[in-house]
Design a protein around this motif. Structure first.
Motif, PDB file in Angstrom:
ATOM      1  N   GLU A 100     -68.177  38.074  67.386  1.00  0.00           N
ATOM      2  CA  GLU A 100     -67.991  38.824  66.142  1.00  0.00           C
ATOM      3  C   GLU A 100     -66.752  38.353  65.407  1.00  0.00           C
ATOM      4  N   GLU A 101     -65.677  38.109  66.147  1.00  0.00           N
ATOM      5  CA  GLU A 101     -64.441  37.614  65.542  1.00  0.00           C
ATOM      6  C   GLU A 101     -64.651  36.232  64.931  1.00  0.00           C
ATOM      7  N   CYS A 102     -65.379  35.375  65.627  1.00  0.00           N
ATOM      8  CA  CYS A 102     -65.675  34.032  65.122  1.00  0.00           C
ATOM      9  C   CYS A 102     -66.494  34.104  63.838  1.00  0.00           C
ATOM     10  N   LEU A 103     -67.479  34.985  63.817  1.00  0.00           N
ATOM     11  CA  LEU A 103     -68.314  35.155  62.634  1.00  0.00           C
ATOM     12  C   LEU A 103     -67.492  35.633  61.446  1.00  0.00           C
ATOM     13  N   ASN A 104     -66.627  36.613  61.667  1.00  0.00           N
ATOM     14  CA  ASN A 104     -65.804  37.143  60.578  1.00  0.00           C
ATOM     15  C   ASN A 104     -64.815  36.107  60.052  1.00  0.00           C
ATOM     16  N   LYS A 105     -64.379  35.215  60.923  1.00  0.00           N
ATOM     17  CA  LYS A 105     -63.448  34.170  60.492  1.00  0.00           C
ATOM     18  C   LYS A 105     -64.158  33.096  59.682  1.00  0.00           C
ATOM     19  N   SER A 106     -65.371  32.738  60.083  1.00  0.00           N
ATOM     20  CA  SER A 106     -66.089  31.677  59.394  1.00  0.00           C
ATOM     21  C   SER A 106     -66.739  32.151  58.098  1.00  0.00           C
ATOM     22  N   LEU A 107     -67.081  33.432  58.022  1.00  0.00           N
ATOM     23  CA  LEU A 107     -67.699  34.002  56.820  1.00  0.00           C
ATOM     24  C   LEU A 107     -66.968  35.287  56.445  1.00  0.00           C
ATOM     25  N   PRO A 108     -65.733  35.161  55.971  1.00  0.00           N
ATOM     26  CA  PRO A 108     -64.944  36.364  55.651  1.00  0.00           C
ATOM     27  C   PRO A 108     -65.456  37.048  54.392  1.00  0.00           C
ATOM     28  N   THR A 109     -65.084  38.302  54.234  1.00  0.00           N
ATOM     29  CA  THR A 109     -65.307  39.003  52.973  1.00  0.00           C
ATOM     30  C   THR A 109     -64.178  38.634  52.023  1.00  0.00           C
ATOM     31  N   PHE A 110     -64.527  38.264  50.789  1.00  0.00           N
ATOM     32  CA  PHE A 110     -63.530  37.847  49.804  1.00  0.00           C
ATOM     33  C   PHE A 110     -63.173  39.013  48.880  1.00  0.00           C
ATOM     34  N   SER A 111     -61.883  39.215  48.664  1.00  0.00           N
ATOM     35  CA  SER A 111     -61.393  40.221  47.722  1.00  0.00           C
ATOM     36  C   SER A 111     -61.077  39.529  46.404  1.00  0.00           C
ATOM     37  N   LEU A 112     -61.681  40.004  45.323  1.00  0.00           N
ATOM     38  CA  LEU A 112     -61.543  39.355  44.023  1.00  0.00           C
ATOM     39  C   LEU A 112     -60.764  40.187  43.018  1.00  0.00           C
ATOM     40  N   ALA A 113     -60.859  41.500  43.106  1.00  0.00           N
ATOM     41  CA  ALA A 113     -60.210  42.376  42.128  1.00  0.00           C
ATOM     42  C   ALA A 113     -59.822  43.677  42.812  1.00  0.00           C
ATOM     43  N   PRO A 114     -58.726  44.314  42.371  1.00  0.00           N
ATOM     44  CA  PRO A 114     -58.283  45.558  43.010  1.00  0.00           C
ATOM     45  C   PRO A 114     -59.241  46.722  42.790  1.00  0.00           C
ATOM     46  N   ALA A 115     -60.035  46.651  41.753  1.00  0.00           N
ATOM     47  CA  ALA A 115     -61.004  47.717  41.472  1.00  0.00           C
ATOM     48  C   ALA A 115     -62.315  47.080  41.043  1.00  0.00           C
ATOM     49  N   GLY A 116     -63.401  47.750  41.339  1.00  0.00           N
ATOM     50  CA  GLY A 116     -64.701  47.225  40.961  1.00  0.00           C
ATOM     51  C   GLY A 116     -65.758  47.632  41.960  1.00  0.00           C
ATOM     52  N   THR A 117     -66.809  46.838  42.028  1.00  0.00           N
ATOM     53  CA  THR A 117     -67.976  47.146  42.846  1.00  0.00           C
ATOM     54  C   THR A 117     -68.156  46.093  43.927  1.00  0.00           C
ATOM     55  N   PRO A 118     -68.409  46.495  45.181  1.00  0.00           N
ATOM     56  CA  PRO A 118     -68.642  45.514  46.243  1.00  0.00           C
ATOM     57  C   PRO A 118     -70.026  44.873  46.127  1.00  0.00           C
ATOM     58  N   LEU A 119     -70.051  43.564  46.299  1.00  0.00           N
ATOM     59  CA  LEU A 119     -71.277  42.770  46.205  1.00  0.00           C
ATOM     60  C   LEU A 119     -71.590  42.172  47.563  1.00  0.00           C
ATOM     61  N   VAL A 120     -72.865  42.117  47.900  1.00  0.00           N
ATOM     62  CA  VAL A 120     -73.303  41.413  49.111  1.00  0.00           C
ATOM     63  C   VAL A 120     -74.279  40.325  48.680  1.00  0.00           C
ATOM     64  N   THR A 121     -74.125  39.143  49.251  1.00  0.00           N
ATOM     65  CA  THR A 121     -74.972  38.001  48.905  1.00  0.00           C
ATOM     66  C   THR A 121     -75.944  37.718  50.041  1.00  0.00           C
ATOM     67  N   SER A 122     -77.210  37.659  49.688  1.00  0.00           N
ATOM     68  CA  SER A 122     -78.277  37.375  50.645  1.00  0.00           C
ATOM     69  C   SER A 122     -78.812  35.963  50.419  1.00  0.00           C
ATOM     70  N   ASP A 123     -79.362  35.358  51.470  1.00  0.00           N
ATOM     71  CA  ASP A 123     -79.967  34.041  51.334  1.00  0.00           C
ATOM     72  C   ASP A 123     -81.422  34.113  50.885  1.00  0.00           C
ATOM     73  N   PHE A 124     -81.933  35.312  50.681  1.00  0.00           N
ATOM     74  CA  PHE A 124     -83.307  35.475  50.213  1.00  0.00           C
ATOM     75  C   PHE A 124     -83.364  36.701  49.312  1.00  0.00           C
ATOM     76  N   PRO A 125     -84.342  36.765  48.402  1.00  0.00           N
ATOM     77  CA  PRO A 125     -84.440  37.930  47.513  1.00  0.00           C
ATOM     78  C   PRO A 125     -84.681  39.215  48.309  1.00  0.00           C
ATOM     79  N   ILE A 126     -84.037  40.288  47.870  1.00  0.00           N
ATOM     80  CA  ILE A 126     -84.211  41.600  48.508  1.00  0.00           C
ATOM     81  C   ILE A 126     -85.112  42.444  47.612  1.00  0.00           C
TER      82      ILE A 126
END
Length: 213
Positions: free
Chosen positions: A112-138
């Motif tokens: 789990e630690e290895c996964l989180n290090k290789s694919l971290p969550t990126f923080s872009l702005a102090p306020a806003g909406t969280p986005l999740v990116t999928s490799d296929f349409p949901i």
């Protein structure tokens, strides 16, 4: 003046922006290796470039990497599915964080630690909406519920753009417009509203550019 790389997945998302910014196509001598769609994929405008990356986070990451060193900022805009009822159709939101949606087996703490290090969550702005990116349409309820614990919107390119921007140490801004509700009717909604949504994205970009030094 800052040089900006505007990125979209597809021309249907960028069409109104290309017209409004009087963007000019950059000719390609050969088709980019990552692209299996429309050519040209790159346009110039007064503040930099507009890039059509094609669908998917890996295509977006590779496309952005080809231009990242030439710009000061990287912006990503496009359609996204709403995972929460708080975002009605046509809502245009700024993204605060972007995470990668993965389907994994149960993992031990080290994995789990290895996964989180290789694919971290990126923080872009102090306020806003969280986005999740999928490799296929949901477009199904089970997948929608699985994504909901990670974000309020789902797309297919934002994570790749943020990953490339982080690697090249470039500021990254992402805005998404709600095109559907990650449901079986989603594709129909996108087709019905794509022109209006593209216009709303163009209005947002011109507004942001007017404040960009």
């Amino acid at each position: 003046m800052k040089k900006i790389l505007l990125t979209f997945a597809l021309k249907r998302e960028a069409e109104a922006t290309l017209q409004k910014l009087d963007a000019k196509p950059v000719p390609h001598t050969e088709k980019p290796l990552w692209l299996d769609g429309e050519v040209p994929t790159c346009y110039t405008f007064s503040h930099g470039w507009i890039l059509l990356t094609d669908i998917g986070s890996y295509a977006a990451q590779q496309a952005v990497s080809a231009y990242a060193t030439q710009v000061d900022e990287i912006w990503n805009l496009g359609f996204a599915g709403a995972l929460a009822s708080t975002h009605p159709l046509g809502s245009l939101v700024k993204i605060s964080t972007v995470a990668k949606y993965l389907i994994t087996p149960p993992l031990d703490p080290q994995s789990e630690e290895c996964l989180n290090k290789s694919l971290p969550t990126f923080s872009l702005a102090p306020a806003g909406t969280p986005l999740v990116t999928s490799d296929f349409p949901i477009h199904s309820t089970p997948q929608k519920e699985a994504c909901r614990c990670m974000g309020s919107l789902v797309d297919m390119e934002g994570y790749g753009v943020a990953f490339a921007a982080s690697f090249y140490k470039k500021p990254c801004k992402i805005w998404k417009i709600v095109s559907d509700f990650a449901s079986p009717e989603g594709r129909t909604l996108i087709r019905q509203n794509r022109h209006t949504l593209s216009e709303l994205l163009a209005d947002k970009i011109t507004s942001e550019l007017s404040f960009s030094p």
